[in-house]
Design an enzyme around this catalytic site. Structure first.
Site, PDB file in Angstrom:
ATOM      1  N   SER A 159       0.836  -1.200   0.000  1.00 28.46           N
ATOM      2  CA  SER A 159       0.000   0.000   0.000  1.00 28.46           C
ATOM      3  C   SER A 159       0.870   1.249   0.000  1.00 28.46           C
ATOM      4  CB  SER A 159      -0.932   0.002   1.211  1.00 28.46           C
ATOM      5  OG  SER A 159      -0.185   0.101   2.406  1.00 28.46           O
ATOM      6  N   HIS A 160       0.247   2.357  -0.339  1.00 31.55           N
ATOM      7  CA  HIS A 160       0.958   3.637  -0.374  1.00 31.55           C
ATOM      8  C   HIS A 160       1.642   3.931   0.956  1.00 31.55           C
ATOM      9  CE1 HIS A 160       1.185   8.037   0.225  1.00 31.55           C
ATOM     10  NE2 HIS A 160       1.707   7.986  -0.984  1.00 31.55           N
TER      11      HIS A 160
END
Length: 131
Positions: A83-84
């Site tokens: 994920s970011h």
């Protein structure tokens, strides 16, 4: 090789101890242990972080990059190792835990926590930081 030493079976949850009362278990994605004051951030443009604050958020996106370098740690309700939040935390070397369901309901601004970005455990501390 991926298959060596892997049974391809889920480990039994009964064998692993769960988090203690007053703690949550997520996915550790950048190692390091840090204690600090929580800042629940819903909008990065109005965050108002101070040095040593730990950011707690439902999610992050590229617009958050302006505040993350100021954070001592990062806690996110959603996410995975790709994920970011996880990627940026690793790039910046900020201890981080993602996948913490109900995080922003569990913690409030001013709470103190200790997070372990290696194990994924987050412990709530007394308001004075446990000192």
């Amino acid at each position: 090789m991926v298959h060596r030493g892997n049974r391809f079976q889920a480990d039994s949850r009964e064998e692993q101890p769960g988090p203690a009362a007053g703690s949550k278990q997520g996915l550790g994605c950048c190692p390091g242990v840090v204690r600090g004051r929580v800042r629940v951030v819903r909008d990065p443009l109005t965050a108002g972080l101070e040095p040593g604050d730990i950011v707690a958020a439902e999610h992050t996106d590229p617009g958050w990059i302006l505040i993350l370098p100021m954070a001592a740690g990062l806690l996110v309700e959603r996410g995975s190792l790709l994920s970011h939040a996880a990627i940026v935390a690793r790039e910046l070397g900020i201890p981080a835990v993602v996948g913490l369901r109900g995080l922003t309901a569990w913690l409030a601004d001013g709470d103190w926590v200790e997070l372990d970005g290696g194990t994924g455990v987050v412990r709530r501390l007394p308001r004075d930081g446990g000192q």
